[in-house]
Design an enzyme around this catalytic site. Structure first.
Site, PDB file in Angstrom:
ATOM      1  N   ARG A   6       5.273  -6.817   7.815  1.00 32.40           N
ATOM      2  CA  ARG A   6       4.737  -6.794   6.443  1.00 32.40           C
ATOM      3  C   ARG A   6       5.301  -5.567   5.752  1.00 32.40           C
ATOM      4  O   ARG A   6       5.982  -4.759   6.365  1.00 32.40           O
ATOM      5  CB  ARG A   6       3.192  -6.869   6.394  1.00 32.40           C
ATOM      6  CG  ARG A   6       2.424  -6.244   7.502  1.00 32.40           C
ATOM      7  CD  ARG A   6       2.544  -4.763   7.589  1.00 32.40           C
ATOM      8  NE  ARG A   6       2.298  -4.106   6.317  1.00 32.40           N
ATOM      9  CZ  ARG A   6       2.693  -2.900   6.008  1.00 32.40           C
ATOM     10  NH1 ARG A   6       3.390  -2.168   6.889  1.00 32.40           N
ATOM     11  NH2 ARG A   6       2.433  -2.359   4.833  1.00 32.40           N
ATOM     12  N   GLY A   7       4.998  -5.442   4.453  1.00 30.78           N
ATOM     13  CA  GLY A   7       5.600  -4.372   3.678  1.00 30.78           C
ATOM     14  C   GLY A   7       6.830  -4.942   2.980  1.00 30.78           C
ATOM     15  O   GLY A   7       7.679  -5.574   3.638  1.00 30.78           O
ATOM     16  N   ALA A   8       6.936  -4.706   1.671  1.00 32.44           N
ATOM     17  CA  ALA A   8       7.943  -5.412   0.863  1.00 32.44           C
ATOM     18  C   ALA A   8       9.378  -5.321   1.415  1.00 32.44           C
ATOM     19  O   ALA A   8      10.008  -6.354   1.665  1.00 32.44           O
ATOM     20  CB  ALA A   8       7.855  -4.923  -0.580  1.00 32.44           C
ATOM     21  N   ARG A  67       5.548 -15.605   1.541  1.00 35.87           N
ATOM     22  CA  ARG A  67       4.591 -14.744   0.820  1.00 35.87           C
ATOM     23  C   ARG A  67       5.076 -14.603  -0.629  1.00 35.87           C
ATOM     24  O   ARG A  67       6.273 -14.429  -0.861  1.00 35.87           O
ATOM     25  CB  ARG A  67       4.477 -13.368   1.505  1.00 35.87           C
ATOM     26  CG  ARG A  67       3.840 -13.454   2.888  1.00 35.87           C
ATOM     27  CD  ARG A  67       3.488 -12.074   3.414  1.00 35.87           C
ATOM     28  NE  ARG A  67       2.345 -11.511   2.708  1.00 35.87           N
ATOM     29  CZ  ARG A  67       1.953 -10.232   2.841  1.00 35.87           C
ATOM     30  NH1 ARG A  67       2.624  -9.413   3.623  1.00 35.87           N
ATOM     31  NH2 ARG A  67       0.901  -9.777   2.195  1.00 35.87           N
ATOM     32  N   GLN A 116      -4.119  -1.459   6.752  1.00 37.73           N
ATOM     33  CA  GLN A 116      -2.760  -0.930   6.954  1.00 37.73           C
ATOM     34  C   GLN A 116      -2.764   0.598   6.980  1.00 37.73           C
ATOM     35  O   GLN A 116      -1.920   1.213   7.619  1.00 37.73           O
ATOM     36  CB  GLN A 116      -1.818  -1.400   5.824  1.00 37.73           C
ATOM     37  CG  GLN A 116      -1.447  -2.868   5.854  1.00 37.73           C
ATOM     38  CD  GLN A 116      -2.370  -3.707   4.993  1.00 37.73           C
ATOM     39  OE1 GLN A 116      -3.532  -3.371   4.798  1.00 37.73           O
ATOM     40  NE2 GLN A 116      -1.868  -4.811   4.490  1.00 37.73           N
ATOM     41  N   ASP A 131       5.196  -3.583  -4.312  1.00 33.59           N
ATOM     42  CA  ASP A 131       5.653  -4.910  -3.890  1.00 33.59           C
ATOM     43  C   ASP A 131       6.461  -5.603  -4.976  1.00 33.59           C
ATOM     44  O   ASP A 131       7.308  -6.438  -4.698  1.00 33.59           O
ATOM     45  CB  ASP A 131       4.462  -5.781  -3.481  1.00 33.59           C
ATOM     46  CG  ASP A 131       3.903  -5.267  -2.168  1.00 33.59           C
ATOM     47  OD1 ASP A 131       3.125  -4.291  -2.205  1.00 33.59           O
ATOM     48  OD2 ASP A 131       4.287  -5.787  -1.110  1.00 33.59           O
ATOM     49  N   LYS A 150      -0.563  -2.923  -2.894  1.00 31.49           N
ATOM     50  CA  LYS A 150      -1.733  -3.323  -2.106  1.00 31.49           C
ATOM     51  C   LYS A 150      -3.029  -3.193  -2.887  1.00 31.49           C
ATOM     52  O   LYS A 150      -3.226  -2.216  -3.608  1.00 31.49           O
ATOM     53  CB  LYS A 150      -1.779  -2.460  -0.839  1.00 31.49           C
ATOM     54  CG  LYS A 150      -2.893  -2.761   0.132  1.00 31.49           C
ATOM     55  CD  LYS A 150      -3.033  -4.223   0.499  1.00 31.49           C
ATOM     56  CE  LYS A 150      -1.770  -4.838   1.059  1.00 31.49           C
ATOM     57  NZ  LYS A 150      -1.833  -6.325   1.062  1.00 31.49           N
TER      58      LYS A 150
HETATM   59  O1  MRU Z   1       0.323  -7.025   2.560  1.00 35.60           O
HETATM   60  P1  MRU Z   1       1.335  -6.003   2.945  1.00 35.60           P
HETATM   61  O2  MRU Z   1       0.927  -5.156   4.104  1.00 35.60           O
HETATM   62  O3  MRU Z   1       2.703  -6.608   3.123  1.00 35.60           O
HETATM   63  O4  MRU Z   1       1.413  -5.058   1.692  1.00 35.60           O
HETATM   64  C1  MRU Z   1       2.241  -3.938   1.711  1.00 35.60           C
HETATM   65  C2  MRU Z   1       2.055  -3.052   0.560  1.00 35.60           C
HETATM   66  O5  MRU Z   1       1.366  -3.351  -0.379  1.00 35.60           O
HETATM   67  C3  MRU Z   1       2.868  -1.809   0.575  1.00 35.60           C
HETATM   68  O6  MRU Z   1       2.179  -0.767  -0.003  1.00 35.60           O
HETATM   69  C4  MRU Z   1       4.154  -2.108  -0.218  1.00 35.60           C
HETATM   70  O7  MRU Z   1       4.802  -3.226   0.311  1.00 35.60           O
HETATM   71  C5  MRU Z   1       5.080  -1.018  -0.215  1.00 35.60           C
HETATM   72  S1  MRU Z   1       5.962  -1.009   1.268  1.00 35.60           S
HETATM   73  C6  MRU Z   1       7.222   0.053   1.260  1.00 35.60           C
END
Ligand code: MRU
Length: 349
Positions: free
Chosen positions: A45-47, A88, A195, A236, A247
């Protein structure tokens, strides 16, 4: 040191982020459908990490296509890209990476099927490598905004685990620490998926960075007490006017930061900027399984049958954002102009 995601022996290897911090388990994927499922289920996960996973998943799927000619190959390849795109909806890096993989196929019309498969693997590996370099560059720019002895609040995980390595918001923190600055980090736990407590606290502790975990509803108290100097979060998707999806809970932190006159910084690569979206309210917001709210692991923490909402992201309006840190410099208001210039023309600072 852990690796978030890696291309190894024609497979995709990812640390299973759902099991952290209690177990460090690496999953090996040899089927692109399983990579898609891993994105959906938040193994990764994470963009930016989602973008890398999608690119590697596509390369994996492409290498399994059984087509004699290019036409047959492209038909199957498009199906794979479509499946990846449906994993997603919010992080635009996913779609950016898919487009990049499609472009490679399009821009190499003369290549035969086998050669094209190899080129796609190389491109996915390149996206991975570049992401780490981008984060380091972002860290160099962003750390100029961080004073020695700063106390930084972060929300969710925008670290090595959310990227190919080093991190965006946590990359800025890492760069400041590498420059010898004494930094204290406050990590919001980030309900409901945690997270912050499971991932940010884990990776910062591994690096020996002074980190204090707080629950999300403690942020205002900490700010009022004068314990927070700066907020840095990841993103994201950033609309062309600077409105930023991140998030769920990021918006609340930004409102609190404004009230307490604390700068609120967003750190994100150019691939997170979506110039096709003018305002934040046009950004699609993922709604996830209500069980993430009603249960912790398999234990119910709410009465069965209660109505639940679980939006995974919110949008912080541009007026609450002090600056946006990218690998091409620091964008300040008005974001419309500076973001466009950065995306189209390269460095601005
Ligand atoms: O749902 P997630 O864990 O994929 O969400 C991640 C976030 O919102 C992070 O803060 C965002 O992707 C920045 S990651 C470098």
């Amino acid at each position: 040191m852990f690796k978030t995601i890696e291309w190894k022996n024609n497979s995709v290897v990812m640390i299973d982020q759902r099991l952290l911090p209690s177990q460090e388990v690496y999953r090996i994927y040899t089927d692109f459908l399983d990579v898609a499922e891993a994105i959906r289920k938040m193994v990764v996960r994470g963009a930016p990490a989602i973008g890398v996973a999608a690119a590697m998943g596509i390369a994996l799927g492409a290498s399994d296509i059984n087509a004699k000619d290019r036409r047959g190959f492209v038909k199957e390849f498009k199906k794979i890209c479509k499946i990846m795109a449906a994993t997603r909806p919010t992080a635009v890096n996913l779609f950016w990476a898919i487009e990049r993989m499609k472009r490679v196929a399009k821009e190499n019309p003369k290549l035969g099927v086998d050669e094209l498969k190899q080129v796609l693997i190389q491109e996915a590996k390149k996206i991975h490598k570049e992401d780490i370099e981008i984060n380091k560059q972002m860290g160099r720019y962003g750390s100029s905004l961080i004073k020695n002895k700063a106390a930084i609040l972060t929300h969710c995980n925008a670290g090595a685990l959310a990227t190919a390595g080093y991190g965006t918001a946590l990359g800025v923190i890492r760069a400041a620490v590498e420059q010898g600055k004494k930094i204290k980090v406050f990590a919001d736990e980030t309900r409901p998926f945690l997270q912050g407590s499971r991932l940010t606290a884990w990776e910062l502790m591994k690096d020996g960075i002074d980190t204090t975990l707080i629950t999300d509803n403690m942020a205002g108290y900490m700010m009022k007490k004068g314990l927070i100097d700066v907020v840095i979060v990841g993103a994201d998707r950033i609309a062309s006017n600077g409105d930023t999806a991140n998030k769920i809970g990021s918006y609340s932190v930004a409102v609190l930061a404004k009230e307490h006159k604390i700068p609120f910084y967003v750190a994100a690569p150019i691939s997170t900027i979506d110039l096709n979206i003018k305002h934040g309210d046009k950004i699609p917001i993922e709604e996830r399984d209500t069980k993430e709210v009603t249960h912790i692991k398999d234990i119910a923490i709410a009465p069965a049958g209660i109505k639940v909402r679980n939006p995974a992201f919110d949008v912080t309006p541009n007026r609450l954002i002090t600056a946006i840190i990218t690998e091409r410099g620091i964008a300040r208001k008005s974001f419309e102009k500076s973001l466009k210039r950065m995306v189209k023309a390269g460095n601005i600072s």
